[in-house]
Design a protein around this motif. Structure first.
Motif, mmCIF file in Angstrom:
data_model
loop_
_atom_site.group_PDB
_atom_site.id
_atom_site.type_symbol
_atom_site.label_atom_id
_atom_site.label_comp_id
_atom_site.label_asym_id
_atom_site.label_seq_id
_atom_site.Cartn_x
_atom_site.Cartn_y
_atom_site.Cartn_z
ATOM 1 N N GLU A 288 12.950 -1.164 -1.447
ATOM 2 C CA GLU A 288 12.938 0.232 -1.917
ATOM 3 C C GLU A 288 14.392 0.535 -2.271
ATOM 4 N N PRO A 289 14.646 1.634 -2.954
ATOM 5 C CA PRO A 289 16.024 1.877 -3.371
ATOM 6 C C PRO A 289 16.976 1.914 -2.176
ATOM 7 N N LYS B 101 -3.301 -4.388 -2.852
ATOM 8 C CA LYS B 101 -3.904 -5.255 -3.873
ATOM 9 C C LYS B 101 -3.661 -6.712 -3.482
ATOM 10 N N GLU C 125 3.846 -8.981 -6.687
ATOM 11 C CA GLU C 125 3.302 -9.562 -7.924
ATOM 12 C C GLU C 125 4.336 -10.377 -8.715
ATOM 13 N N GLY D 18 16.654 -4.581 0.000
ATOM 14 C CA GLY D 18 15.818 -4.208 -1.144
ATOM 15 C C GLY D 18 14.470 -3.753 -0.636
ATOM 16 N N TYR E 26 15.649 -6.737 -6.188
ATOM 17 C CA TYR E 26 14.456 -6.012 -6.605
ATOM 18 C C TYR E 26 13.343 -7.051 -6.642
ATOM 19 N N ARG F 193 9.335 4.883 -9.094
ATOM 20 C CA ARG F 193 8.030 4.367 -9.500
ATOM 21 C C ARG F 193 7.418 5.346 -10.484
ATOM 22 N N TYR G 89 4.278 -10.489 5.496
ATOM 23 C CA TYR G 89 4.814 -9.823 4.325
ATOM 24 C C TYR G 89 5.592 -10.853 3.484
ATOM 25 N N GLY H 20 0.818 -1.209 0.000
ATOM 26 C CA GLY H 20 0.000 0.000 0.000
ATOM 27 C C GLY H 20 0.847 1.251 0.000
ATOM 28 N N THR H 21 2.001 1.184 -0.668
ATOM 29 C CA THR H 21 2.883 2.349 -0.725
ATOM 30 C C THR H 21 2.279 3.416 -1.621
ATOM 31 N N THR H 22 1.652 2.991 -2.720
ATOM 32 C CA THR H 22 1.150 3.962 -3.691
ATOM 33 C C THR H 22 -0.358 3.896 -3.857
HETATM 34 P P1 ATP Z 1 1.563 -0.856 -3.484
HETATM 35 O O1 ATP Z 1 1.622 -1.651 -4.768
HETATM 36 O O2 ATP Z 1 0.361 -1.220 -2.664
HETATM 37 O O3 ATP Z 1 1.785 0.607 -3.657
HETATM 38 P P2 ATP Z 1 4.243 -1.737 -2.929
HETATM 39 O O4 ATP Z 1 4.442 -1.522 -4.407
HETATM 40 O O5 ATP Z 1 5.206 -1.094 -1.998
HETATM 41 O O6 ATP Z 1 2.758 -1.346 -2.520
HETATM 42 P P3 ATP Z 1 5.400 -4.309 -2.637
HETATM 43 O O7 ATP Z 1 5.043 -5.416 -3.541
HETATM 44 O O8 ATP Z 1 5.607 -4.593 -1.216
HETATM 45 O O9 ATP Z 1 4.235 -3.279 -2.698
HETATM 46 O O10 ATP Z 1 6.724 -3.587 -3.121
HETATM 47 C C1 ATP Z 1 7.252 -3.734 -4.414
HETATM 48 C C2 ATP Z 1 7.838 -2.436 -4.887
HETATM 49 O O11 ATP Z 1 8.952 -2.026 -4.064
HETATM 50 C C3 ATP Z 1 8.412 -2.520 -6.275
HETATM 51 O O12 ATP Z 1 7.421 -2.421 -7.260
HETATM 52 C C4 ATP Z 1 9.385 -1.336 -6.277
HETATM 53 O O13 ATP Z 1 8.717 -0.122 -6.506
HETATM 54 C C5 ATP Z 1 9.900 -1.318 -4.849
HETATM 55 N N1 ATP Z 1 11.222 -1.999 -4.781
HETATM 56 C C6 ATP Z 1 11.476 -3.248 -4.418
HETATM 57 N N2 ATP Z 1 12.797 -3.504 -4.461
HETATM 58 C C7 ATP Z 1 13.405 -2.373 -4.883
HETATM 59 C C8 ATP Z 1 14.770 -1.996 -5.156
HETATM 60 N N3 ATP Z 1 15.789 -2.815 -4.956
HETATM 61 N N4 ATP Z 1 15.000 -0.756 -5.605
HETATM 62 C C9 ATP Z 1 13.981 0.115 -5.807
HETATM 63 N N5 ATP Z 1 12.679 -0.178 -5.560
HETATM 64 C C10 ATP Z 1 12.390 -1.408 -5.109
#
Ligand code: ATP
Length: 528
Positions: free
Chosen positions: A296-297, A185, A323, A294, A319, A416, A221, A179-181
């Motif tokens: 996030e960046p 889902k 999904e 990982g 990364y 993103r 998670y 639920g970052t964005t």
């Molecule tokens: P939501 O889809 O509900 O907004 P979310 O995208 O954070 O939440 P997750 O599946 O937990 O859901 O996170 C995956 C996302 O995290 C990726 O799509 C990407 O944006 C980010 N991410 C994961 N690993 C990395 C990485 N090494 N560098 C940059 N971004 C990353």
């Protein structure tokens, strides 16, 4: 299974590997939590008992079983038990508000909720909300039968054996995104994706029965269960689980050292905390072979400091996304410095390509949407054909992330799609600016976002958490960016914060920052 009928034969690796391991390593510790442990034989037996208990309770193949629990010794056996009964696990974030939990229970139409003591009152209060929710979306009323049963009682009975055999394509779990964005889902993981994820991690990260990991993040998670944890159990290693709670960097270092842990997943926010420890280098980390990060960046400055602090440990950046698999691409320690800022290449069975706006794939060095294909990619969102069709096109998962590959096929995530800043018609990728600002010693953390601007559409805003007691002046930022960033990328709004808003999984919530700072600023204003 002695005395309880023939051993079940499952095509799902998660279950059959476990039974196989229990045959090979019956007395070896499989799971440890808070000083208590379960051997492989105990894990297998409890899984079978709990699975039969669930079936006796009325769980039939395909039924959803929600789990609302903090990390505990029973979490993984429960996951196995649900699969054994043919059910689909719905791991829920226990930090969600009541209404959010009700929504996810309603959307997944979970038949049973397994809940820990701390959340039991939350669930008890949900029944009227669930009924109202069902009525609002035109679903038949929730069944009036309500059975409360203690987990131990569920496992204690001698319910009849189960003959269900989950197939590879059957759903294993529905995991909600962070639920970052967006609103979370419900992503389906099949028995096949669990298996392929494990095979991939075992191959890519050289996981063996000698390994142990320490799970620091929550098990609801994906990263908690599918990064290292299941792969390691399939290989006969030992999984140490930390109880859910605040991250205590010193306690973590002590645990890693005293228990000779070999593998650990640390999110960037945890790395920041470790790096603040004055005695970081005093702990014996000779057993630790791999740190994974990982989600996030990972700022380049952090990678630099971690690889320097732990020279004998592989620092792997991954990364991954709910999904697409726990680690779609990874950058090994050997490449960490050579390919600084990259999150590596696709794992053994995955393919990664970059798509332009019209959906065609582009070559190296062109930024576009990251697309993933492979056996760990989800078949879709639960009960949501529209979103599924948008995200998966011809078998390619469109991730919503922007990135580029280099000539050698290494992937660089630039942000993103939803976080990209468009200022005066120019595309600006926050990560590039975050990496530059992150090198400043007085900056503990930085998130770059776009804020509305009447003339340029958006302007670049750097939200900065300074190191305690540090003084950050506009001139410092200007000097840092000079010669390193084109002028249109330089932040014109600086906003200092004491803490970043984060999701339960520790990710910075840029949308929250954008909402907070949405008031248009004047052309020349620099607020600090
Ligand atoms: P939501 O889809 O509900 O907004 P979310 O995208 O954070 O939440 P997750 O599946 O937990 O859901 O996170 C995956 C996302 O995290 C990726 O799509 C990407 O944006 C980010 N991410 C994961 N690993 C990395 C990485 N090494 N560098 C940059 N971004 C990353």
């Amino acid at each position: 299974h002695e005395g309880r009928g023939p051993a079940p034969r499952w095509s799902a690796l998660n279950l059959c590997r476990l039974v196989e391991r229990a045959g090979l390593d019956a007395d070896k510790r499989a799971v440890v939590c808070d000083g208590e442990s379960r051997t492989y034989a105990e894990l297998r037996d409890r899984m079978v008992r709990a699975g039969r208990g669930l079936a006796a309770l009325g769980v039939t193949p395909g039924d959803r079983v929600a789990v609302l629990a903090r990390n505990c010794l029973e979490y993984l056996e429960l996951e196995l038990a649900i699969a054994h009964a043919g059910g689909i696990m719905v791991p829920l974030n226990y930090r969600l508000a009541e209404a959010e939990i009700a929504t996810l229970l309603g959307r997944s139409r979970s038949r049973v909720v397994v809940v820990d003591a701390a959340s039991s009152s939350v669930v008890a209060g949900l029944r009227p909300q669930l009924a109202a929710l069902s009525a609002a979306v035109g679903l038949p009323e929730a069944p009036s039968e309500h059975v409360d049963i203690e987990y131990d009682d569920l496992c204690a009975g001698d319910a009849p054996p189960i003959s269900v055999e989950p197939r590879m394509e059957d759903p294993h779990e529905i995991t909600y995104t962070s639920g970052t964005t967006d609103t979370p889902k419900g992503v389906v993981w099949t028995h096949g994706s669990v298996m392929w994820n494990s095979i991939q991690q075992c191959m890519d990260y050289d996981i063996s029965s000698r390994d142990s990991n320490y799970v620091l993040n929550d098990l609801y998670y994906v990263g908690g269960r599918h990064d290292f944890t299941w792969p390691l159990l399939h290989q006969g290693g030992t999984v140490h689980i930390r109880r859910s709670g605040n991250f205590d960097a010193r306690a973590v270092m002590r645990y890693l050292s005293e228990n000779a842990i070999t593998k650990v997943l640390l999110f960037p926010v945890m790395l920041f905390e470790l790096l603040r420890l004055p005695d970081l280098l005093d702990y014996d980390m000779t057993s630790l072979t791999t740190i994974m990060s990982g989600g996030e960046p990972v700022p380049v400055a952090t990678i630099d400091r971690i690889t320097t602090a732990f020279p004998g440990t592989d620092f792997i950046q991954v990364y991954g996304l709910t999904e697409g698999g726990a680690s779609v691409t990874f950058l090994s320690g050997a490449d960490a410095r050579r390919k600084m800022g990259s999150c590596g290449k696709a794992g053994v069975h995955n393919e990664v390509r970059i798509a332009s706006d019209d959906g065609t794939f582009v070559g190296p060095d062109v930024v576009g949407e990251v697309c993933v294909k492979g056996p760990t990619v989800t078949p879709g969102y639960w009960n949501d054909p529209e979103r599924t069709a948008e995200a998966i096109v011809d078998g390619w998962l469109h991730t919503g992330d922007l990135g580029r590959t280099d000539e050698d096929g290494f992937l660089y995530i630039v942000g993103r799609k939803k976080d990209m800043i468009i200022s005066g018609g120019m595309n600006i990728y926050p990560k590039e600016i975050e990496d530059v600002l992150g090198t400043h010693p007085a900056i503990a953390e930085v998130a770059v976002i776009g804020v509305p601007d009447p003339k340029w559409g958006e302007r670049v805003c750097a939200v900065i958490r300074p190191e305690p007691g540090a003084d950050i002046r506009d001139e410092d930022i200007t000097a840092l960016c000079a010669g390193r960033l084109a002028s249109f990328k330089k932040p014109t709004v600086i906003h200092l914060v004491e803490a970043m808003p984060r999701t339960a999984s520790g990710k910075v919530q840029k949308q929250v920052l954008r909402d907070r700072l949405a008031t248009p600023a004047s052309d020349t204003e620099v607020s600090a």
